[in-house]
Write a protein that holds these residues in place. Structure first.
Motif, PDB file in Angstrom:
ATOM      1  N   ALA A   1       0.824  -1.206   0.000  1.00  0.00           N
ATOM      2  CA  ALA A   1       0.000   0.000   0.000  1.00  0.00           C
ATOM      3  C   ALA A   1       0.863   1.263   0.000  1.00  0.00           C
ATOM      4  CB  ALA A   1      -0.934  -0.003   1.209  1.00  0.00           C
ATOM      5  N   LEU A   2       1.983   1.210   0.715  1.00  0.00           N
ATOM      6  CA  LEU A   2       2.920   2.338   0.704  1.00  0.00           C
ATOM      7  C   LEU A   2       3.441   2.590  -0.708  1.00  0.00           C
ATOM      8  CD1 LEU A   2       4.731   4.337   2.435  1.00  0.00           C
ATOM      9  CD2 LEU A   2       6.430   2.503   2.427  1.00  0.00           C
ATOM     10  N   LEU A   3       3.822   1.531  -1.417  1.00  0.00           N
ATOM     11  CA  LEU A   3       4.299   1.677  -2.789  1.00  0.00           C
ATOM     12  C   LEU A   3       3.198   2.200  -3.708  1.00  0.00           C
ATOM     13  CD1 LEU A   3       6.442  -1.569  -3.204  1.00  0.00           C
ATOM     14  CD2 LEU A   3       7.255   0.754  -2.802  1.00  0.00           C
ATOM     15  N   ALA A   4       1.980   1.691  -3.529  1.00  0.00           N
ATOM     16  CA  ALA A   4       0.862   2.169  -4.348  1.00  0.00           C
ATOM     17  C   ALA A   4       0.608   3.649  -4.117  1.00  0.00           C
ATOM     18  CB  ALA A   4      -0.401   1.358  -4.034  1.00  0.00           C
ATOM     19  N   GLY A   5       0.741   4.092  -2.858  1.00  0.00           N
ATOM     20  CA  GLY A   5       0.558   5.506  -2.552  1.00  0.00           C
ATOM     21  C   GLY A   5       1.598   6.378  -3.223  1.00  0.00           C
TER      22      GLY A   5
ATOM     23  N   HIS B   1      -6.903   8.347 -15.537  1.00  0.00           N
ATOM     24  CA  HIS B   1      -5.658   7.607 -15.761  1.00  0.00           C
ATOM     25  C   HIS B   1      -5.173   6.960 -14.462  1.00  0.00           C
ATOM     26  CE1 HIS B   1      -1.727   6.588 -17.209  1.00  0.00           C
ATOM     27  NE2 HIS B   1      -1.110   7.594 -16.601  1.00  0.00           N
ATOM     28  N   GLY B   2      -5.166   7.730 -13.373  1.00  0.00           N
ATOM     29  CA  GLY B   2      -4.709   7.199 -12.093  1.00  0.00           C
ATOM     30  C   GLY B   2      -5.609   6.109 -11.546  1.00  0.00           C
ATOM     31  N   VAL B   3      -6.921   6.286 -11.681  1.00  0.00           N
ATOM     32  CA  VAL B   3      -7.857   5.268 -11.205  1.00  0.00           C
ATOM     33  C   VAL B   3      -7.674   3.972 -11.993  1.00  0.00           C
ATOM     34  CG1 VAL B   3     -10.296   4.639 -11.046  1.00  0.00           C
ATOM     35  CG2 VAL B   3      -9.550   6.909 -10.311  1.00  0.00           C
ATOM     36  N   LEU B   4      -7.554   4.072 -13.319  1.00  0.00           N
ATOM     37  CA  LEU B   4      -7.347   2.871 -14.142  1.00  0.00           C
ATOM     38  C   LEU B   4      -6.047   2.169 -13.758  1.00  0.00           C
ATOM     39  CD1 LEU B   4      -8.478   4.123 -17.676  1.00  0.00           C
ATOM     40  CD2 LEU B   4      -9.677   2.525 -16.170  1.00  0.00           C
ATOM     41  N   ALA B   5      -4.999   2.948 -13.509  1.00  0.00           N
ATOM     42  CA  ALA B   5      -3.726   2.343 -13.113  1.00  0.00           C
ATOM     43  C   ALA B   5      -3.873   1.565 -11.809  1.00  0.00           C
ATOM     44  CB  ALA B   5      -2.657   3.429 -12.966  1.00  0.00           C
ATOM     45  N   ASN B   6      -4.621   2.110 -10.858  1.00  0.00           N
ATOM     46  CA  ASN B   6      -4.795   1.426  -9.587  1.00  0.00           C
ATOM     47  C   ASN B   6      -5.726   0.230  -9.699  1.00  0.00           C
ATOM     48  OD1 ASN B   6      -3.402   2.754  -7.133  1.00  0.00           O
ATOM     49  ND2 ASN B   6      -4.118   4.506  -8.331  1.00  0.00           N
ATOM     50  N   VAL B   7      -6.692   0.282 -10.601  1.00  0.00           N
ATOM     51  CA  VAL B   7      -7.544  -0.883 -10.839  1.00  0.00           C
ATOM     52  C   VAL B   7      -6.711  -2.031 -11.410  1.00  0.00           C
ATOM     53  CG1 VAL B   7      -9.438  -1.787 -12.245  1.00  0.00           C
ATOM     54  CG2 VAL B   7      -9.692   0.418 -11.082  1.00  0.00           C
ATOM     55  N   VAL B   8      -5.860  -1.706 -12.386  1.00  0.00           N
ATOM     56  CA  VAL B   8      -4.966  -2.730 -12.948  1.00  0.00           C
ATOM     57  C   VAL B   8      -4.040  -3.266 -11.861  1.00  0.00           C
ATOM     58  CG1 VAL B   8      -3.093  -3.143 -14.594  1.00  0.00           C
ATOM     59  CG2 VAL B   8      -5.078  -1.782 -15.276  1.00  0.00           C
ATOM     60  N   LEU B   9      -3.516  -2.369 -11.026  1.00  0.00           N
ATOM     61  CA  LEU B   9      -2.651  -2.795  -9.924  1.00  0.00           C
ATOM     62  C   LEU B   9      -3.393  -3.736  -8.986  1.00  0.00           C
ATOM     63  CD1 LEU B   9      -0.093  -2.580  -8.178  1.00  0.00           C
ATOM     64  CD2 LEU B   9      -1.079  -0.535  -7.138  1.00  0.00           C
ATOM     65  N   ALA B  10      -4.647  -3.409  -8.654  1.00  0.00           N
ATOM     66  CA  ALA B  10      -5.430  -4.253  -7.757  1.00  0.00           C
ATOM     67  C   ALA B  10      -5.627  -5.647  -8.340  1.00  0.00           C
ATOM     68  CB  ALA B  10      -6.780  -3.598  -7.474  1.00  0.00           C
ATOM     69  N   VAL B  11      -5.962  -5.703  -9.614  1.00  0.00           N
ATOM     70  CA  VAL B  11      -6.208  -7.003 -10.258  1.00  0.00           C
ATOM     71  C   VAL B  11      -4.929  -7.835 -10.309  1.00  0.00           C
ATOM     72  CG1 VAL B  11      -6.850  -8.123 -12.425  1.00  0.00           C
ATOM     73  CG2 VAL B  11      -8.168  -6.161 -11.591  1.00  0.00           C
ATOM     74  N   LEU B  12      -3.811  -7.214 -10.732  1.00  0.00           N
ATOM     75  CA  LEU B  12      -2.559  -7.970 -10.861  1.00  0.00           C
ATOM     76  C   LEU B  12      -2.013  -8.380  -9.493  1.00  0.00           C
ATOM     77  CD1 LEU B  12      -0.674  -6.172 -13.780  1.00  0.00           C
ATOM     78  CD2 LEU B  12      -2.015  -8.279 -13.803  1.00  0.00           C
ATOM     79  N   THR B  13      -2.209  -7.548  -8.485  1.00  0.00           N
ATOM     80  CA  THR B  13      -1.782  -7.933  -7.139  1.00  0.00           C
ATOM     81  C   THR B  13      -2.584  -9.134  -6.657  1.00  0.00           C
ATOM     82  OG1 THR B  13      -1.167  -5.646  -6.611  1.00  0.00           O
ATOM     83  CG2 THR B  13      -1.512  -7.142  -4.762  1.00  0.00           C
ATOM     84  N   GLY B  14      -3.902  -9.099  -6.887  1.00  0.00           N
ATOM     85  CA  GLY B  14      -4.726 -10.256  -6.532  1.00  0.00           C
ATOM     86  C   GLY B  14      -4.296 -11.503  -7.269  1.00  0.00           C
ATOM     87  N   LEU B  15      -4.002 -11.379  -8.555  1.00  0.00           N
ATOM     88  CA  LEU B  15      -3.544 -12.534  -9.330  1.00  0.00           C
ATOM     89  C   LEU B  15      -2.194 -13.041  -8.834  1.00  0.00           C
ATOM     90  CD1 LEU B  15      -4.556 -11.428 -12.951  1.00  0.00           C
ATOM     91  CD2 LEU B  15      -5.677 -13.148 -11.505  1.00  0.00           C
ATOM     92  N   GLY B  16      -1.340 -12.114  -8.374  1.00  0.00           N
ATOM     93  CA  GLY B  16      -0.053 -12.538  -7.818  1.00  0.00           C
ATOM     94  C   GLY B  16      -0.240 -13.395  -6.582  1.00  0.00           C
ATOM     95  N   PHE B  17      -1.145 -12.988  -5.695  1.00  0.00           N
ATOM     96  CA  PHE B  17      -1.424 -13.803  -4.511  1.00  0.00           C
ATOM     97  C   PHE B  17      -2.028 -15.152  -4.905  1.00  0.00           C
ATOM     98  CE2 PHE B  17      -1.677  -9.656  -2.035  1.00  0.00           C
ATOM     99  CZ  PHE B  17      -0.528  -9.902  -1.310  1.00  0.00           C
TER     100      PHE B  17
END
Length: 571
Positions: free
Chosen positions: A114-118, A158-174
């Motif tokens: 979350a720190l990195l995402a911020g 742009h920022g919201v889309l980037a964080n949505v992609v981040l959320a999905v890929l982080t979930g897939l990583g787990f």
């Protein structure tokens, strides 16, 4: 006469005025927004790719490493027991929610993700708002049918889309690490939600501050403050149930990172705290659009301090100028080194005492050794040496920003103006690099002093001060090799300096510190300077340090020789 005037002005009114009816038409607005959005995506394609992939891969590898290190329930129970007994660990990590593999993974890694995402989100926000106003490009865009509001809408989208992609890929990583799918997507949403909240924070600070440097610095401080508030709330929380769960105190609820923790991925899977992230973002964006509509382009609501009428004598030379341009950044990294040292000294003593009191926690040494240098010896010394890997990253990051400042001075045309004086290019380069060397030393000395004194105040022997300075000295070659190599990159590939600088630092830190933990191939692990840091616990081998000193000297000499032969790369 009046008829002729009206007929002459009407085409201009319809087609050339920045607030024409074409721009106001819904279809025209969507089209312009699409153009602005594509421009942002193209501009950020490599930076965001690196940010998002690194965060997602960190989630994947962290889950895998925890499964390897604490694969059995007893090992995870020891870890949670140690964390709950020691508030310093809770400040650094998170909120324990049981001893299951998935819940321990979320406890160990979420707050860092979350720190990195911020940071990713605030940098993105300032880059496409305040930095654009500083360069004058925002005013040019505002003179088109896009006007002043649509660019901000495009940046938000742009920022919201980037964080949505981040959320999905982080979930897939787990999920790829074998964790349950539902909890993994809750964890990913918690990371993305924190990123969206900080995106709005960055856009608001871009309205308030006069410079992108000030906006980025203030935004980064708020992200770190949110991390600290969450840590204080976790450390002062209460233990419930079987002693493996905690409820955080009220300071956690002041932080978007803390809200993500309250989603309790893999246990409660509560989506409601996500509404707090989105609600904060919505409120802040209302304020942003209100300020954007009335604020002059390029102006900030918080004025900068007026400068002196006459320059100080120190500014008569290039060194004084280089220092004046960079001292706030150096101060920030030095404070980071100070806090890292405090954590290393105080937490090392706490862990050592806990293991001495409970021999069942002795396997904690293996986990500590995998953080950084490792080695055998007194546990406090091992822990300090391991945590100083993070101080080395801070020192290398400080060196990286010195190289980036070189590029910024050249791109803005300021360096070319200086070269019109008797100042030579080589001396200009060396004066900046000298500031970089001083900055690296300051970061490491601050960490060493803080680590030594905090360990002594916690009851350790005074010899730990020498160990802290030895651990700091071991990190010096890393900072110098980044400074020298990036100086060469600046000379040979000036326009790629900034993206390459952060990429090399991020990949080097990840491969060097976490490479052994996640099972990277030896050749990939050995490419990182951080993997060759001398181990100062037990028998010290400085071979890797000497090689890095040599590389730094050769790279700096090559940069000095080549800078005289190339043109300035303006813009």
């Amino acid at each position: 006469m009046s008829t002729t005037t009206t007929e002459t002005r009407s085409p201009v009114s319809r087609h050339e005025h920045p607030h024409s009816t074409d721009g106001a038409h819904p279809q025209g607005t969507v089209r312009i927004l699409g153009v602005l959005l594509r421009q942002r995506m193209r501009r950020d394609r490599w930076q965001l790719l690196i940010w998002i992939l690194c965060i997602a891969l960190l989630a994947l590898f962290s889950a895998s490493s925890i499964q390897t290190t604490y694969g059995d329930a007893a090992g995870r129970a020891d870890l949670v027991k140690l964390a709950i007994a020691n508030p310093a660990i809770l400040i650094l990590r998170g909120l324990p929610q049981g001893t299951g593999l998935a819940s321990v993974t979320f406890f160990e890694i979420f707050t860092f993700l979350a720190l990195l995402a911020g940071l990713m989100s605030t940098f993105l926000a300032v880059r496409h708002s305040r930095a654009e106003e500083e360069s004058g490009r925002a005013e040019l865009v505002a003179s088109t049918p896009a006007a002043r509001i649509l660019p901000t809408v495009a940046t938000l989208t742009h920022g919201v889309l980037a964080n949505v992609v981040l959320a999905v890929l982080t979930g897939l990583g787990f999920i790829a690490a074998g964790l349950p799918a539902t909890g993994s997507f809750v964890a990913g949403a918690a990371v993305g939600g924190a990123g969206i909240a900080f995106l709005a924070v960055g856009l608001l600070l871009a309205q308030l501050m006069m410079s992108s440097r000030g906006a980025n610095g203030f935004a980064s401080a708020i992200v770190v403050l949110a991390y600290v508030l969450r840590g204080i709330g976790d450390a002062t929380g209460t233990v419930t149930g079987d002693g493996n769960h905690m409820i955080s105190a009220w300071p956690t609820w002041l932080s978007p990172i803390g809200w993500g923790e309250q989603m309790a991925a893999y246990t409660a899977n509560d989506w409601r705290p996500l509404l707090l992230d989105l609600g904060l973002a919505a409120v802040l964006m209302v304020i942003v659009f209100a300020l954007q509509s009335v604020r002059d382009s390029g102006a900030g609501l918080i004025p900068e301090r007026a400068g002196r009428r006459d320059a100080r004598a120190a500014l008569n030379g290039p060194f004084g100028l280089a220092w004046r341009l960079q001292w706030p950044t150096i101060l920030g990294w030095t404070v980071g080194g100070l806090f890292t040292g405090l954590l290393a000294g105080s937490l090392g003593s706490v862990v050592s005492s806990a293991v001495a009191d409970d021999p069942g926690l002795a396997n904690i040494r293996t986990a500590i050794g995998s953080i950084g240098s490792g080695g055998s010896g007194p546990l406090t010394q091992v822990f300090v040496a391991a945590i100083f890997s993070l101080a080395g990253v801070l020192a290398a990051a400080c060196a990286t920003q010195v190289a980036i400042r070189l590029r910024q001075e050249e791109a803005a045309g300021a360096a070319e103006v200086l070269m019109s004086t008797p100042l030579s290019r080589v001396r200009w380069l060396f004066e900046f690099l000298l500031v970089g060397v001083i900055a690296i030393v300051l970061v490491l000395v601050a960490a060493a002093v803080a680590a030594g004194l905090s360990a002594v105040s916690a009851g350790e022997d005074a010899s730990i001060i020498n160990d802290s300075f030895a651990a700091a000295a071991a990190q010096l070659p890393v900072g110098l090799v980044y400074l020298g190599v990036l100086a060469l990159v600046f000379v040979v590939l000036p326009r790629l300096t900034i993206p390459l600088a952060w990429t090399l630092l991020g990949l080097g830190a990840f491969a060097g510190i976490f490479g052994g933990l996640i099972g990277l191939p030896d050749w990939a692990h050995d490419l990182s300077p951080f993997s060759h840091v001398p181990v100062v616990v037990g028998t010290v081998d400085w071979t890797g340090g000497y090689w890095m000193f040599g590389i730094a000297i050769v790279a700096t000499a090559a940069a000095a020789a080549l800078i005289r032969r190339r043109d300035f790369a303006i813009g």
